[in-house]
Motif scaffolding. Structure first.
Motif, PDB file in Angstrom:
ATOM      1  N   ASP A  20       0.940  -1.215  -0.090  1.00 55.28           N
ATOM      2  CA  ASP A  20       0.025   0.059   0.226  1.00 55.28           C
ATOM      3  C   ASP A  20       0.944   1.191   0.086  1.00 55.28           C
ATOM      4  N   PHE A  21       0.258   2.413  -0.339  1.00 56.06           N
ATOM      5  CA  PHE A  21       1.123   3.616  -0.403  1.00 56.06           C
ATOM      6  C   PHE A  21       0.022   4.654  -0.551  1.00 56.06           C
ATOM      7  N   ARG A  22       0.670   6.001  -0.524  1.00 54.05           N
ATOM      8  CA  ARG A  22      -0.412   7.158  -0.366  1.00 54.05           C
ATOM      9  C   ARG A  22       0.027   8.154  -1.357  1.00 54.05           C
ATOM     10  N   LEU A  23      -0.728   8.976  -2.293  1.00 49.77           N
ATOM     11  CA  LEU A  23      -0.360   9.957  -2.991  1.00 49.77           C
ATOM     12  C   LEU A  23      -1.196  11.217  -2.883  1.00 49.77           C
ATOM     13  N   ASP A  24      -0.687  12.233  -3.393  1.00 51.34           N
ATOM     14  CA  ASP A  24      -1.416  13.515  -3.044  1.00 51.34           C
ATOM     15  C   ASP A  24      -2.956  13.353  -3.775  1.00 51.34           C
ATOM     16  N   GLY A  25      -4.010  13.728  -2.962  1.00 52.91           N
ATOM     17  CA  GLY A  25      -5.167  13.555  -3.567  1.00 52.91           C
ATOM     18  C   GLY A  25      -5.410  14.751  -4.772  1.00 52.91           C
ATOM     19  N   GLY A  26      -5.029  15.761  -4.606  1.00 53.49           N
ATOM     20  CA  GLY A  26      -4.958  16.747  -5.562  1.00 53.49           C
ATOM     21  C   GLY A  26      -4.276  16.370  -6.919  1.00 53.49           C
ATOM     22  N   ALA A  27      -3.354  15.859  -6.753  1.00 51.17           N
ATOM     23  CA  ALA A  27      -2.381  15.211  -8.148  1.00 51.17           C
ATOM     24  C   ALA A  27      -3.131  14.170  -8.612  1.00 51.17           C
ATOM     25  N   MET A  28      -3.944  13.252  -7.738  1.00 51.40           N
ATOM     26  CA  MET A  28      -4.419  12.206  -8.471  1.00 51.40           C
ATOM     27  C   MET A  28      -5.803  12.686  -9.144  1.00 51.40           C
ATOM     28  N   PHE A  29      -6.447  13.970  -8.856  1.00 54.29           N
ATOM     29  CA  PHE A  29      -7.797  14.010  -9.434  1.00 54.29           C
ATOM     30  C   PHE A  29      -7.660  15.355 -10.427  1.00 54.29           C
ATOM     31  N   GLY A  30      -6.485  15.909 -10.552  1.00 57.65           N
ATOM     32  CA  GLY A  30      -6.305  16.962 -11.541  1.00 57.65           C
ATOM     33  C   GLY A  30      -6.942  18.028 -11.380  1.00 57.65           C
ATOM     34  N   VAL A  31      -8.125  18.665 -12.177  1.00 60.00           N
ATOM     35  CA  VAL A  31      -8.971  19.724 -12.322  1.00 60.00           C
ATOM     36  C   VAL A  31      -9.993  19.650 -11.322  1.00 60.00           C
ATOM     37  N   VAL A  32     -10.672  18.267 -10.922  1.00 65.82           N
ATOM     38  CA  VAL A  32     -11.487  18.162  -9.836  1.00 65.82           C
ATOM     39  C   VAL A  32     -11.302  18.798  -8.458  1.00 65.82           C
ATOM     40  N   PRO A  33     -12.285  19.489  -8.254  1.00 67.38           N
ATOM     41  CA  PRO A  33     -12.170  20.011  -6.804  1.00 67.38           C
ATOM     42  C   PRO A  33     -12.151  19.028  -5.668  1.00 67.38           C
ATOM     43  N   HIS A 226     -12.183   7.313 -10.680  1.00 74.03           N
ATOM     44  CA  HIS A 226     -11.938   7.944 -11.964  1.00 74.03           C
ATOM     45  C   HIS A 226     -12.773   7.785 -13.199  1.00 74.03           C
ATOM     46  N   VAL A 227     -13.626   7.045 -13.000  1.00 73.62           N
ATOM     47  CA  VAL A 227     -14.623   6.791 -14.055  1.00 73.62           C
ATOM     48  C   VAL A 227     -15.213   7.977 -14.952  1.00 73.62           C
ATOM     49  N   PRO A 228     -15.737   9.029 -14.227  1.00 68.85           N
ATOM     50  CA  PRO A 228     -16.244  10.113 -14.918  1.00 68.85           C
ATOM     51  C   PRO A 228     -15.214  10.690 -15.999  1.00 68.85           C
ATOM     52  N   LEU A 229     -15.592  10.941 -17.253  1.00 72.24           N
ATOM     53  CA  LEU A 229     -14.438  11.338 -18.130  1.00 72.24           C
ATOM     54  C   LEU A 229     -13.507  12.488 -17.666  1.00 72.24           C
ATOM     55  N   PRO A 230     -14.096  13.669 -17.189  1.00 70.44           N
ATOM     56  CA  PRO A 230     -12.860  14.669 -16.867  1.00 70.44           C
ATOM     57  C   PRO A 230     -11.966  14.177 -15.516  1.00 70.44           C
ATOM     58  N   TRP A 231     -12.363  13.318 -14.783  1.00 71.32           N
ATOM     59  CA  TRP A 231     -11.587  13.073 -13.456  1.00 71.32           C
ATOM     60  C   TRP A 231     -10.375  12.424 -13.985  1.00 71.32           C
ATOM     61  N   VAL A 232      -9.484  13.232 -14.508  1.00 70.23           N
ATOM     62  CA  VAL A 232      -7.964  12.837 -14.929  1.00 70.23           C
ATOM     63  C   VAL A 232      -6.937  13.201 -13.914  1.00 70.23           C
ATOM     64  N   MET A 233      -5.876  12.333 -13.733  1.00 72.14           N
ATOM     65  CA  MET A 233      -5.004  12.581 -13.124  1.00 72.14           C
ATOM     66  C   MET A 233      -4.173  13.882 -13.633  1.00 72.14           C
ATOM     67  N   GLY A 234      -3.826  14.627 -12.397  1.00 73.13           N
ATOM     68  CA  GLY A 234      -2.804  15.821 -12.556  1.00 73.13           C
ATOM     69  C   GLY A 234      -1.392  15.302 -13.188  1.00 73.13           C
ATOM     70  N   TYR A 235      -1.095  14.000 -12.821  1.00 75.49           N
ATOM     71  CA  TYR A 235       0.372  13.468 -13.089  1.00 75.49           C
ATOM     72  C   TYR A 235      -0.004  13.169 -14.595  1.00 75.49           C
ATOM     73  N   ASP A 236      -0.930  13.075 -15.391  1.00 74.70           N
ATOM     74  CA  ASP A 236      -0.911  12.675 -16.658  1.00 74.70           C
ATOM     75  C   ASP A 236      -0.107  13.763 -17.479  1.00 74.70           C
ATOM     76  N   MET A 237       0.566  13.227 -18.617  1.00 76.74           N
ATOM     77  CA  MET A 237       1.547  14.185 -19.358  1.00 76.74           C
ATOM     78  C   MET A 237       0.646  14.778 -20.389  1.00 76.74           C
ATOM     79  N   TYR A 238      -0.306  13.803 -20.943  1.00 74.54           N
ATOM     80  CA  TYR A 238      -1.314  14.502 -22.050  1.00 74.54           C
ATOM     81  C   TYR A 238      -2.457  14.519 -21.547  1.00 74.54           C
ATOM     82  N   PRO A 239      -3.197  15.161 -20.732  1.00 76.59           N
ATOM     83  CA  PRO A 239      -4.349  14.917 -20.146  1.00 76.59           C
ATOM     84  C   PRO A 239      -5.776  15.075 -21.080  1.00 76.59           C
ATOM     85  N   VAL A 240      -5.697  15.925 -22.302  1.00 78.09           N
ATOM     86  CA  VAL A 240      -6.586  15.738 -23.162  1.00 78.09           C
ATOM     87  C   VAL A 240      -6.521  14.444 -24.001  1.00 78.09           C
ATOM     88  N   GLN A 241      -5.491  13.868 -24.346  1.00 82.54           N
ATOM     89  CA  GLN A 241      -5.368  12.729 -24.812  1.00 82.54           C
ATOM     90  C   GLN A 241      -5.800  11.427 -23.922  1.00 82.54           C
TER      91      GLN A 241
END
Ligand SMILES: [Zn+2]
Length: 291
Positions: A20-33, A226-241
């Motif tokens: 198990d591990f933990r990652l920053d929640g903000g980074a995991m959900f990108g633009v989602v508040p 992460h199923v809803p379409l705009p719920w894309v990680m901030g970690y992603d290199m090319y989020p629109v892709q």
């Protein structure tokens, strides 16, 4: 620890929990508040969310090969990094998982890397007594998508922190690295779906048999939240892709009732998807054993 297993056509499938591990929640959900995502996965006092590193072991009855998909973050971190990610191997780890299913590390013939970010490939090697790098799976061929290998060995500044030299170096010098094209067929019934939004050259292994399909969704869909379409990680290199790839993938997953194996979800092991008026949601979560 009880671990799931099942069979699918020619393949025996075994869940391998690596830790198990933990990652920053903000980074995991990108633009989602946070007010929205924290309802799905609550954050701790450091704003991190609980995650796991769940891998899959595949025994082919047709070829006798034993494939491992990814292998977690491994044990090469120093204490500072272990604290940042709160790595926890006390219950779940590679050794316990292999033992529980009656396999040894020497049995693995092939490792399919979805990609080489540290939480997917760190278990490939470990430090021996004299701090020299040793191979955990001495007989395994390492399969990486060619475009991803080029990226991992010459990363941009933003992605560099995810490719650790101590993970990449042993692959380079192993003499067992096999660079594959996108959409590679490992054998009949075991192929991979290419996606490039999270990182260039990620591959999602796809297993077919008995009229069913299982896809190891890795970092295209890290958790069921992460199923809803705009719920894309901030970690992603090319989020629109990622957005486009997710839509295409989820459409197929919903219409063909694909069984999606979740690598990072701390709670759900697998899920199926439904589509209603162009919106995607989880129709059910279940374990590999319930497939
Ligand atoms: Zn990744």
């Amino acid at each position: 620890m009880s671990l799931s297993k099942t069979t699918l056509g020619n393949f025996e499938l075994y869940t391998i929990e690596t830790g198990d591990f933990r990652l920053d929640g903000g980074a995991m959900f990108g633009v989602v508040p946070k007010t929205l995502w924290s309802k799905g996965i609550p954050a701790d006092d450091k704003n991190r969310i609980p995650m796991t590193m769940r891998c899959l072991l595949i025994k082919s009855q047709a070829t006798g090969k034993l494939y491992l998909i990814d292998n977690g973050a491994g044990t090469k971190f120093n204490e500072k990094m272990e604290n940042i990610y709160q790595l926890d191997y006390s219950q779940k780890n590679l050794e316990n998982s292999f033992k529980a299913h009656g396999f040894s590390f020497e049995d693995v013939t092939d490792i399919i890397f979805t990609h080489l970010h540290f939480d997917h490939c760190g278990g490939t090697s470990y430090y021996g007594k004299d701090q020299e790098l040793k191979h955990t799976f001495p007989n395994a061929t390492y399969h990486v998508v060619k475009a991803h290998w080029e990226n991992a060995t010459d990363p941009n500044a933003r992605e560099k922190a995810s490719f650790l030299p101590e993970n990449i170096e042993p692959l380079k010098t192993s003499g067992r690295l096999n660079l594959v094209e996108e959409e590679h067929e490992y054998e009949a019934g075991l192929t991979a779906i290419p996606v490039n939004g999270h990182t260039k050259g990620q591959q999602l292994p796809k297993i077919e048999g008995d009229g069913k399909t299982l896809v190891f969704v890795a970092d295209l869909l890290p958790t069921h939240v992460h199923v809803p379409l705009p719920w894309v990680m901030g970690y992603d290199m090319y989020p629109v892709q990622t957005l486009n790839e997710k839509e295409r993938f989820l459409k197929q997953a919903a219409s063909h009732h694909w069984n999606l194996f979740l690598e990072h979800d701390a709670e759900a092991e697998m899920m199926q998807i439904q589509e209603q008026d162009g919106r995607f949601s989880v129709s059910k979560t279940f374990t590999l054993g319930e497939l």
